[in-house]
Enzyme design. Structure first.
Site, PDB file in Angstrom:
ATOM      1  N   LYS A 272       0.816  -1.212   0.000  1.00 59.34           N
ATOM      2  CA  LYS A 272       0.000   0.000   0.000  1.00 59.34           C
ATOM      3  C   LYS A 272       0.853   1.267   0.000  1.00 59.34           C
ATOM      4  O   LYS A 272       0.404   2.331  -0.403  1.00 59.34           O
ATOM      5  CB  LYS A 272      -0.968  -0.015   1.181  1.00 59.34           C
ATOM      6  CG  LYS A 272      -2.021  -1.094   0.995  1.00 59.34           C
ATOM      7  CD  LYS A 272      -3.189  -0.966   1.948  1.00 59.34           C
ATOM      8  CE  LYS A 272      -4.293  -1.940   1.577  1.00 59.34           C
ATOM      9  NZ  LYS A 272      -3.907  -3.360   1.748  1.00 59.34           N
TER      10      LYS A 272
HETATM   11  C1  LIG Z   1      -4.419  -4.435   1.025  1.00 59.04           C
HETATM   12  C2  LIG Z   1      -3.630  -5.689   0.925  1.00 59.04           C
HETATM   13  C3  LIG Z   1      -3.968  -6.712   0.009  1.00 59.04           C
HETATM   14  C4  LIG Z   1      -5.202  -6.654  -0.884  1.00 59.04           C
HETATM   15  O1  LIG Z   1      -5.128  -5.630  -1.846  1.00 59.04           O
HETATM   16  P1  LIG Z   1      -6.464  -5.121  -2.571  1.00 59.04           P
HETATM   17  O2  LIG Z   1      -6.057  -3.968  -3.399  1.00 59.04           O
HETATM   18  O3  LIG Z   1      -7.413  -4.752  -1.465  1.00 59.04           O
HETATM   19  O4  LIG Z   1      -6.972  -6.261  -3.377  1.00 59.04           O
HETATM   20  C5  LIG Z   1      -3.148  -7.832  -0.059  1.00 59.04           C
HETATM   21  N1  LIG Z   1      -2.062  -7.954   0.737  1.00 59.04           N
HETATM   22  C6  LIG Z   1      -1.711  -7.001   1.625  1.00 59.04           C
HETATM   23  C7  LIG Z   1      -0.514  -7.219   2.478  1.00 59.04           C
HETATM   24  C8  LIG Z   1      -2.467  -5.828   1.743  1.00 59.04           C
HETATM   25  O5  LIG Z   1      -2.111  -4.900   2.646  1.00 59.04           O
END
Ligand SMILES: *Cc1c(COP(=O)(O)O)cnc(C)c1O
Length: 459
Positions: free
Chosen positions: A109
């Site tokens: 993120k």
């Molecule tokens: C947010 C997140 C996901 C999922 O991503 P999306 O965009 O919501 O599909 C997967 N792995 C981690 C570690 C995350 O923080």
């Protein structure tokens, strides 16, 4: 480049407005009016560094930001990553593992939120005004958001977490940020209570307007856009390494934001033969791609908590393409979902929703087994989210098209699951340093009015 709403009831707006708007006023999600075809640029793009490539991709969509400013924004956003390649790929067994966790909070993120934080600050500086971000988190998103805007002028961030119910490590990642514009609130309640406080506060429109409240949720177009870049970058690395002409991506999925970015890259002309969608037990998206039926179920907690989502907030963007960009059709489907908790699309001749997608789920046992096996066979430790993606990818290997598995978090973030899988913890200096870090956090009752009062006093 102008932006429209998936629900068709908004006059087209510019990029900077799209970033500040988040959700469209008609309740839809924002998308560019058309996707550029970049097929004839791929050759030249394949020679660029990560940040040079990010600049070339993003400038096609951010046409109201002067090139020099955009370049600076991108350079600043990725200077906080500890790897010179920003998002490197490594060979592990049959797969390329795309490591997206070299940012400040060790999760993917950061790729989007480091950029979004700088973008907010840039737009506010040019236009004047302030932004007070309010969010609720069960862990991952909150800390990436806090690190994205810490110390930025004209922005405050208030993040609520359920007191004592986030992992101690994730809590520390948030509360150890001591910048004056960062406010951590430990709410005496559950994550749902935090979300309810947030919804109620945003629902008070006069309050929201008066105090310039905003959010950083995963439907913000700039987040999706920033994520398309690593699909290009990783595909180029794998294509030059293997001599193949197409690649597959495996993506551990929750809100459909990450994999949507891959879909858009493919639509723009990146040679992607398959997008492998991987979910944990919370498998609404797997069920959709295999049966055409998108139906809500109760979310259950797992060892890959950032994928414990039943209604995927970015799914509507994919659905818009799926119905041939017909906003009226999309609105009907979304209304079905709202009223009946289910929406249906027809399957194609091959019996699936979309030949570009392959979908599967990995449960807790397969996740732990996969982590253990990769450690034993390759000496590489997958985090639980990444392990779900790798497990599902194993079912869809292709002889012609190498598979790139997105690694969305560093394993050191998920201590207990890693100990359960391999019998020992994995360390990272950034996280180890938190043990003795000073923290700041306010405990607050589960009460909307008290939270609002806190906001007013600290804005
Ligand atoms: C947010 C997140 C996901 C999922 O991503 P999306 O965009 O919501 O599909 C997967 N792995 C981690 C570690 C995350 O923080």
């Amino acid at each position: 480049m102008k932006y429209i709403s998936t629900r068709g009831q908004m006059e087209p707006i510019e990029f900077q407005d799209a970033v500040m708007t988040g959700l469209a006023p008609d309740g839809g999600l924002l998308l560019p009016q058309e996707l550029p075809d970049v097929g004839n640029k791929l050759e030249a793009w394949s020679k660029l560094s990560y940040t040079e490539l990010a600049f070339e991709v993003i400038r096609l969509f951010a046409t109201d930001i002067p090139d020099a400013d955009l370049k600076q924004l991108i350079d600043d956003s990725y200077a906080t990553f500890e790897h010179p390649e920003v998002c490197p790929s490594v060979d592990v067994g049959d797969f390329q593992i795309l490591e997206l966790f070299h940012g400040p909070t060790l999760a993917f993120k950061d790729v989007a939120l480091q950029f979004l934080g700088n973008l907010f600050a840039y737009i506010l500086e040019k236009r004047g005004g302030k932004l007070n971000i309010l969010g609720a988190t069960s862990g991952d998103t909150g800390s990436a958001a806090i690190h994205g805007v810490r110390g930025k002028p004209n922005i405050n961030i208030f993040i609520m977490h359920p007191e004592g119910r986030t992992s101690p490590l994730q809590e520390k990642q948030m509360t150890s940020v001591l910048d004056a514009n960062v406010f951590n609130l430990a709410v005496d309640g559950s994550f749902d209570d935090c979300q309810n406080i947030m919804k109620t506060t945003f629902g008070d429109v006069p309050f929201k307007t008066e105090h310039s409240l905003g959010s950083v949720n995963s439907v913000n177009w700039a987040r999706v856009l920033a994520q398309t870049v690593y699909y290009f970058y990783a595909a180029f690395r794998t294509l030059e390494k293997t001599g193949a002409s197409t690649v597959q991506f495996s993506v551990p999925t929750g809100n459909f934001g990450d994999i949507l970015a891959g879909y858009l890259a493919q639509q723009m002309g990146l040679p992607v033969s398959k997008l492998i969608l991987a979910t944990n037990e919370n498998d609404i998206l797997t069920r959709f791609f295999n049966t055409g039926e998108y139906s809500k179920a109760q979310a259950v907690p797992t060892i890959s908590p950032s994928m414990d989502i039943q209604v995927a907030s970015n799914f509507e963007r994919y659905l818009y393409f799926k119905v041939g960009k017909d906003a009226a059709k999309l609105v009907d489907l979304m209304n079905d979902f709202k009223d009946k908790g289910v929406l249906k699309v027809a399957l194609n001749e091959t019996g699936v929703v979309d030949d570009l997608f392959a979908a599967g789920r990995g449960d807790t046992a397969s996740t732990l087994e996969t982590i253990k096996r990769y450690k034993e066979q390759y000496g590489y430790v997958l985090d639980p989210h990444t392990a779900v993606g790798v497990y599902v990818a194993e079912k869809f290997r292709s002889p012609e098209s190498p598979t790139i598995c997105l690694a969305t978090a560093h394993p050191a973030k998920f201590t207990q699951a890693i100990i359960d899988a391999i019998g020992e913890a994995v360390h990272h200096p950034t996280l180890d340093a938190l043990e003795h870090a000073e923290t700041r956090c306010e405990t607050i009752a589960n009460d909307v009015d008290l939270v609002k009062q806190y906001l007013v006093e600290h804005i």
